[in-house]
Motif scaffolding. Structure first.
Motif, PDB file in Angstrom:
ATOM      1  N   MET A  50      13.622 -37.157 -15.648  1.00  0.00           N
ATOM      2  CA  MET A  50      15.320 -36.893 -15.122  1.00  0.00           C
ATOM      3  C   MET A  50      14.270 -37.591 -13.569  1.00  0.00           C
ATOM      4  SD  MET A  50      17.452 -33.270 -14.877  1.00  0.00           S
ATOM      5  CE  MET A  50      15.546 -31.733 -14.442  1.00  0.00           C
ATOM      6  N   ARG A  51      14.873 -38.791 -13.800  1.00  0.00           N
ATOM      7  CA  ARG A  51      14.908 -39.725 -12.292  1.00  0.00           C
ATOM      8  C   ARG A  51      15.377 -39.683 -11.390  1.00  0.00           C
ATOM      9  NH1 ARG A  51      18.358 -42.079 -16.494  1.00  0.00           N
ATOM     10  NH2 ARG A  51      19.977 -43.626 -15.533  1.00  0.00           N
ATOM     11  N   GLY A  52      14.844 -40.037 -10.403  1.00  0.00           N
ATOM     12  CA  GLY A  52      15.399 -39.607  -9.108  1.00  0.00           C
ATOM     13  C   GLY A  52      16.317 -38.177  -8.966  1.00  0.00           C
ATOM     14  N   MET A  53      15.171 -37.206  -9.442  1.00  0.00           N
ATOM     15  CA  MET A  53      15.763 -35.876  -9.393  1.00  0.00           C
ATOM     16  C   MET A  53      15.037 -34.881  -7.910  1.00  0.00           C
ATOM     17  SD  MET A  53      18.750 -35.107 -10.658  1.00  0.00           S
ATOM     18  CE  MET A  53      19.332 -37.209 -10.294  1.00  0.00           C
ATOM     19  N   THR A  54      15.552 -34.196  -7.827  1.00  0.00           N
ATOM     20  CA  THR A  54      14.432 -32.762  -7.362  1.00  0.00           C
ATOM     21  C   THR A  54      14.782 -32.086  -7.835  1.00  0.00           C
ATOM     22  OG1 THR A  54      14.163 -33.429  -4.782  1.00  0.00           O
ATOM     23  CG2 THR A  54      14.086 -31.729  -5.784  1.00  0.00           C
ATOM     24  N   VAL A  55      13.114 -31.538  -8.434  1.00  0.00           N
ATOM     25  CA  VAL A  55      13.270 -30.209  -9.272  1.00  0.00           C
ATOM     26  C   VAL A  55      13.349 -28.693  -9.102  1.00  0.00           C
ATOM     27  CG1 VAL A  55      13.018 -29.506 -12.125  1.00  0.00           C
ATOM     28  CG2 VAL A  55      13.512 -32.014 -11.333  1.00  0.00           C
ATOM     29  N   MET A  56      13.832 -27.531  -8.536  1.00  0.00           N
ATOM     30  CA  MET A  56      12.891 -26.621  -8.242  1.00  0.00           C
ATOM     31  C   MET A  56      13.053 -25.778  -9.788  1.00  0.00           C
ATOM     32  SD  MET A  56      14.749 -23.954  -6.025  1.00  0.00           S
ATOM     33  CE  MET A  56      14.140 -22.320  -5.664  1.00  0.00           C
ATOM     34  N   PRO A  57      11.326 -25.433 -10.134  1.00  0.00           N
ATOM     35  CA  PRO A  57      11.288 -24.549 -11.068  1.00  0.00           C
ATOM     36  C   PRO A  57      11.491 -22.999 -10.396  1.00  0.00           C
ATOM     37  CG  PRO A  57       9.564 -26.259 -10.664  1.00  0.00           C
ATOM     38  CD  PRO A  57      10.461 -26.092 -10.056  1.00  0.00           C
ATOM     39  N   LEU A  58      12.303 -22.232 -11.980  1.00  0.00           N
ATOM     40  CA  LEU A  58      12.273 -21.148 -11.311  1.00  0.00           C
ATOM     41  C   LEU A  58      11.914 -20.217 -11.930  1.00  0.00           C
ATOM     42  CD1 LEU A  58      16.767 -21.790 -11.718  1.00  0.00           C
ATOM     43  CD2 LEU A  58      15.128 -21.681  -9.828  1.00  0.00           C
ATOM     44  N   PHE A  59      11.617 -20.216 -13.419  1.00  0.00           N
ATOM     45  CA  PHE A  59      11.100 -18.893 -14.329  1.00  0.00           C
ATOM     46  C   PHE A  59      11.242 -19.756 -15.806  1.00  0.00           C
ATOM     47  CE2 PHE A  59      15.418 -17.507 -13.738  1.00  0.00           C
ATOM     48  CZ  PHE A  59      15.910 -17.675 -15.231  1.00  0.00           C
ATOM     49  N   LYS A  60      10.241 -18.309 -16.312  1.00  0.00           N
ATOM     50  CA  LYS A  60       9.162 -18.994 -17.721  1.00  0.00           C
ATOM     51  C   LYS A  60      10.589 -18.043 -18.631  1.00  0.00           C
ATOM     52  CE  LYS A  60       5.885 -21.119 -17.049  1.00  0.00           C
ATOM     53  NZ  LYS A  60       5.672 -22.604 -17.570  1.00  0.00           N
ATOM     54  N   ASP A  61      11.319 -18.583 -19.255  1.00  0.00           N
ATOM     55  CA  ASP A  61      12.404 -18.264 -21.058  1.00  0.00           C
ATOM     56  C   ASP A  61      11.103 -17.602 -22.312  1.00  0.00           C
ATOM     57  OD1 ASP A  61      14.008 -16.944 -21.817  1.00  0.00           O
ATOM     58  OD2 ASP A  61      15.035 -18.926 -22.216  1.00  0.00           O
ATOM     59  N   PRO A  62      10.914 -16.781 -21.887  1.00  0.00           N
ATOM     60  CA  PRO A  62       9.907 -16.925 -23.659  1.00  0.00           C
ATOM     61  C   PRO A  62      11.100 -17.221 -24.697  1.00  0.00           C
ATOM     62  CG  PRO A  62       9.556 -14.694 -22.113  1.00  0.00           C
ATOM     63  CD  PRO A  62      10.476 -15.778 -21.480  1.00  0.00           C
ATOM     64  N   PHE A  63       9.843 -17.651 -26.005  1.00  0.00           N
ATOM     65  CA  PHE A  63      10.421 -17.827 -27.055  1.00  0.00           C
ATOM     66  C   PHE A  63      10.384 -16.025 -27.663  1.00  0.00           C
ATOM     67  CE2 PHE A  63      11.193 -22.235 -26.808  1.00  0.00           C
ATOM     68  CZ  PHE A  63      12.263 -22.416 -26.415  1.00  0.00           C
ATOM     69  N   LEU A  64      10.892 -15.970 -28.323  1.00  0.00           N
ATOM     70  CA  LEU A  64      11.044 -15.205 -29.908  1.00  0.00           C
ATOM     71  C   LEU A  64      11.743 -15.233 -31.015  1.00  0.00           C
ATOM     72  CD1 LEU A  64      13.050 -11.752 -27.439  1.00  0.00           C
ATOM     73  CD2 LEU A  64      10.348 -12.094 -27.744  1.00  0.00           C
ATOM     74  N   LEU A  65      10.084 -14.514 -32.128  1.00  0.00           N
ATOM     75  CA  LEU A  65      10.509 -14.942 -33.181  1.00  0.00           C
ATOM     76  C   LEU A  65      12.401 -14.806 -34.330  1.00  0.00           C
ATOM     77  CD1 LEU A  65       8.136 -16.105 -36.301  1.00  0.00           C
ATOM     78  CD2 LEU A  65      10.166 -14.075 -36.703  1.00  0.00           C
ATOM     79  N   ALA A  66      13.098 -15.173 -34.256  1.00  0.00           N
ATOM     80  CA  ALA A  66      14.424 -13.938 -34.870  1.00  0.00           C
ATOM     81  C   ALA A  66      14.557 -14.036 -36.593  1.00  0.00           C
ATOM     82  CB  ALA A  66      15.528 -14.513 -34.320  1.00  0.00           C
ATOM     83  N   CYS A  67      14.546 -12.998 -37.272  1.00  0.00           N
ATOM     84  CA  CYS A  67      14.369 -13.041 -38.432  1.00  0.00           C
ATOM     85  C   CYS A  67      15.085 -11.332 -39.027  1.00  0.00           C
ATOM     86  CB  CYS A  67      12.890 -12.327 -39.156  1.00  0.00           C
ATOM     87  SG  CYS A  67      12.036 -11.170 -38.953  1.00  0.00           S
TER      88      CYS A  67
END
Length: 296
Positions: free
Chosen positions: A154-171
């Protein structure tokens, strides 16, 4: 002589509707007065902004450049007003938030009531679309800030990281695609179902889960997480689900099961706004509120 604010707003309305009648109606003036205002703007700027025919309106190349800058001018004026307002009370007035579809249904329901409770004078408007679309709308001044999944350039942006969102395997329970353990490298060909190209969740899943074998990716894809999970229920394959979505999408569905992945496979959720925005302090407050809601 400089263009007036009304003239710029009329030009933006014409770009949105591409029809003089509809654009003038949206601005609550007669079509003849609207047309005169656009013509006067062209005279002031000494450039043709619109190609007019009996059947259509086409914005010229010069017109597009002027419209882009006009949006910034209008947004800067709104920011000026909001700065004055925020001196009296923070986060009051209009705020337009763009959100991607793989975040909006899961994060916004707890966020919106809390934001409105803490900031009752805030007028919150939401727009849901893909990351590339809301990023462009943010650059064009159509949005104030966006809630996205990272990484994304993202050009020209201020980015504020918030939190991690883990992936789960769904089956599906007792799925034919996996054995007792979860070993991503040993998944069969055509076993992994993903969203269609253009959804950042597809790219994040490929990257975060280190999926390098293209033969494992099923040639069919879905347009939404709900559709993707219906395909998984039918045991057409497995997929990777963001942890924030599991409560809303899985619920009491006994046909599905979720498996944690062996590594820390996750996407990062973040807020972004235009660099140098006068409302950075207010946007940071929203980010901090999102972090607290996620922790609690």
């Amino acid at each position: 002589m400089a263009p007036t604010i009304k003239q710029l707003k009329y030009l933006i309305a014409l770009d949105e509707h591409l029809h003089f009648g509809k654009a003038s109606a949206s601005c609550f003036i007669s079509q003849s007065a609207f047309s005169i205002a656009i013509k006067e703007l062209e005279t002031v700027l000494n450039v043709q902004l619109v190609d007019r025919t009996n059947k259509s309106v086409v914005i010229t190349e010069a017109g597009r450049a002027v419209i882009s800058q006009a949006r910034h001018c209008i947004r800067d004026l709104e920011v000026l007003m909001s700065i004055a307002s925020s001196e009296q009370e923070p986060l009051s007035g209009k705020l337009t938030l763009g959100v991607i579809p793989t975040i909006a249904p899961f994060l916004l329901p707890p966020l919106i009531p809390e934001v409105l409770k803490q900031f009752p004078k805030l007028q919150l408007f939401l727009r849901e679309d893909k990351t590339a679309v809301i990023h462009e709308q943010l650059l064009d001044g159509k949005l104030d800030l966006i809630l996205v999944a990272l990484p994304f350039q993202m050009r020209g942006m201020t980015v504020m990281p918030l939190f991690k969102d883990p992936f789960l395997l769904a089956c599906r329970r007792e799925s034919r695609w996996i054995n007792a353990g979860v070993d991503l490298a040993s998944l069969p060909d055509e076993s992994i179902l993903l969203l269609e190209d253009g959804h950042c969740l597809r790219d994040h899943a490929l990257e975060a889960c280190h999926l390098r074998n293209s033969n494992q990716i099923n040639r069919f894809s879905a347009t939404s997480l709900q559709t993707l999970l219906q395909m998984v229920v039918a045991d057409l394959g497995i997929t990777f689900l963001p942890a924030m979505a599991k409560g809303s999408l899985i619920g009491d569905n006994s046909a599905l099961e979720l498996h944690p992945l062996p590594e820390q496979n996750s996407r990062e959720i973040g807020l972004a706004w235009r660099k140098g925005s006068g409302r950075s302090g207010e946007f940071t407050k929203i980010g901090e509120l999102l972090q607290l809601l996620h922790q609690g």
